[in-house]
Design an enzyme around this catalytic site. Structure first.
Site, PDB file in Angstrom:
ATOM      1  N   ARG A  46      -6.969   7.560   6.447  1.00 52.71           N
ATOM      2  CA  ARG A  46      -6.880   8.378   5.234  1.00 52.71           C
ATOM      3  C   ARG A  46      -7.861   9.546   5.312  1.00 52.71           C
ATOM      4  O   ARG A  46      -9.075   9.359   5.226  1.00 52.71           O
ATOM      5  CB  ARG A  46      -7.168   7.548   3.977  1.00 52.71           C
ATOM      6  N   ASP A  73     -15.744   2.225  -5.698  1.00 49.80           N
ATOM      7  CA  ASP A  73     -15.715   3.401  -4.835  1.00 49.80           C
ATOM      8  C   ASP A  73     -15.619   4.637  -5.708  1.00 49.80           C
ATOM      9  O   ASP A  73     -15.813   4.565  -6.933  1.00 49.80           O
ATOM     10  CB  ASP A  73     -14.591   3.308  -3.805  1.00 49.80           C
TER      11      ASP A  73
END
EC number: 2.3.3.9
Length: 540
Positions: free
Chosen positions: A161, A442
């Site tokens: 990613r 996160d």
């Protein structure tokens, strides 16, 4: 250096020497010069769209692409090697230990994350690229703390990613302009590894984050075609899964698949960023005020509609509909509390597989067996493309449904402040993924806390005890909670807690919240990486 290319940081010199070869930088420069103007125009389009939302124009499915949604005959590319069965995907940052443990976890695939679970220090970004290169070539084995880390015989399939379109890589300038972080992450990985991956029977596979419009998917597709031609690779070798993690993208799912159809491997429910985007995009709409974060579950109206539409859309076009992340992590030394947490994971994964998802995400290797058991028992084949969900009828109003049962509580305010301070402090210190209260946090979850606090202050909401959420109240709690952040998140520094507290105080005072905290705070990382002040502004 190739003409026009400047590296502004000397961090990770060994990684720079290995990665920044002249051919690699020439490829990066070619991508930048070809596609940067388009990226900038698409970012301007985002701003224009936000002004429409603020003026009261509701989000809706794009009328100009109705024919694409109505046409039943087109399908996406067949699954590429290694992507036929993706029932368990583990995700995490690209440090060497994490890469080995994730690849050995038993999961089918590993999404190596340069984005939300990663703090983009230049050292992290470059060493991460080296770690992935070494893992692909099976040269990643190492010893640390008396323990051997050795890649298994059948590791998970690697998916990468890159960072989102909104971010710049401020340590790399081309023609005196910072390169797109998306293009940088993609280019370095692709150039060094694409042919090697194919030689080993797989391919260059990606997760694409935070898109808001089908034209942003078209840009990625153009980059894929350019890049494959540049290195002499057959077209349509790349595969990409798109995270539907912004509210506008939920109205463009089918068009995003269409744009990437020759490179597509499906869509993913990026649930936490989606909640963040739901609040941010509807910032001018008081009816979109949400309760405590814990009450915004996958079963509330707007989240359930988004999931059902995603599964229906993917299976209609014969690609994977991937589920999202359960934030719970194993709790050591408290079996009772751990069982409660793992029961939540089981319920979440059972909901996903019963709904028709083809796989799910985990953040911890110890959860792999739990998630796999649920999917093995309920998904007998490699996927569920045959579950067409023809019963689903999702209208624009369903995706905008703001009826969310729950309360806004002092506990919720405190938890948001603590999480925001702890994560932001850790991020500035180089750690982009931290455990807090037995949840893995996160950037996406930290963003929810930030914009919820702004929303509650901006709309002068009252807590369930009747007290208003005011600037003074939030300031007082920040002052009360900041001294304890170092205990909550060991390793953070006082200076970073101070910056995080000032940043949060400033955010709740803004007319509108900033687009991304990672964009706002990138200059702190650039400064730490030795970038001169004159160039740091390029990141803002």
């Amino acid at each position: 250096m190739p003409q026009g290319v400047r590296i502004l940081s000397k961090a990770a010199p060994q990684a720079q020497a290995e990665l920044f070869t002249d051919p690699a930088l020439e490829f990066l420069a070619a991508l930048h010069r070809t596609f940067e103007p388009i990226r900038q125009s698409l970012l301007i389009r985002r701003e224009e769209a936000q002004r429409r939302y603020d003026s009261g124009v509701p989000l809706d499915f794009p009328p100009e692409t109705a024919h694409i949604r109505a046409e039943p005959s087109w399908h996406c590319a067949p699954p590429a090697p290694g992507l036929e069965d993706r029932r368990i995907e583990i995700t995490g940052p690209t440090d060497r230990k994490m890469v080995v443990n994730a690849l050995n976890s038993g999961a089918k695939t590993f999404m190596a994350d340069f984005e939300d679970s990663n703090s983009p220090t230049f050292t992290n970004m470059l060493n991460g690229q080296v770690n992935l290169r070494d893992a692909i070539r099976r040269n990643i084995d190492f010893e640390a703390g008396g323990k051997q880390y050795k890649l298994s015989a059948q590791p998970a399939v690697l998916i990468v990613r890159p960072r989102g379109w909104h971010l710049d890589e401020s340590r790399v300038m081309i023609d005196n302009v910072p390169v797109s972080a998306s293009i940088f992450d993609f280019a370095i990985y692709f150039f060094h590894n694409a042919k090697e991956l194919v030689r080993r029977g797989l391919g260059p596979y990606f997760y694409l984050p935070k898109m808001e419009h089908y034209l942003e998917a078209r840009l990625w597709n153009d980059i894929f075609n350019f890049s494959q031609s540049y290195i002499g690779m057959p077209l349509n070798t790349i595969r990409a899964t798109v995270l539907i993690e912004t509210l506008p993208a939920a109205f463009h799912m089918e068009e995003i698949l269409f744009e990437l159809r020759n490179h597509s491997s499906g869509l993913n429910c990026g649930r936490w960023d989606y909640i963040f985007s739901f609040i941010k995009k509807r910032r001018a709409d008081r009816s979109a005020v949400l309760p405590d974060r814990k009450d915004v579950t996958m079963t509330v109206g707007f989240m359930d509609a988004y999931v059902r539409l995603l599964i229906q859309t993917c299976h209609k076009r014969k690609v994977a509909a991937m589920g999202g992340m359960s934030a719970q992590i194993p709790i050591k030394d408290d079996p009772k509390a751990n069982e409660v947490a793992m029961d939540k994971v089981r319920a979440d994964k059972l909901r996903e597989v019963k709904a028709g998802h083809d796989g799910t995400w985990i953040a911890h290797p110890l959860i792999e067996k739990i998630a796999r058991k649920i999917f093995d028992e309920n998904m007998l084949g490699p996927n569920q493309y045959h579950v067409l969900r023809e019963d689903v009828r999702v209208a624009a109003a369903d995706l905008l449904n703001t009826h969310v049962p729950g309360k806004i509580t002092e506990e919720g305010v405190r938890e948001n402040i603590s999480t925001s301070l702890a994560y932001t402090s850790a991020w500035m210190g180089g750690n982009g993924c931290i455990p807090l209260n037995f949840l893995m946090e996160d950037a996406a979850t930290a963003e929810i806390t930030r914009v919820q606090l702004w929303q509650w202050v901006h709309y002068k909401v009252r807590l369930d005890n009747g007290n208003p959420v005011t600037l003074e109240y939030v300031d007082r709690l920040i002052g009360e909670l900041a001294p304890g952040i170092k205990k909550l998140a060991p390793g953070v520094k006082d200076e970073h807690v101070k910056v995080a507290a000032e940043y949060l105080k400033a955010q709740v005072r803004r007319q509108w919240p900033s687009e991304f905290l990672t964009s706002d705070l990138m200059p702190y990382l650039a400064a730490a990486d030795g970038v001169e002040a004159a160039w740091q502004k390029a990141a803002l």
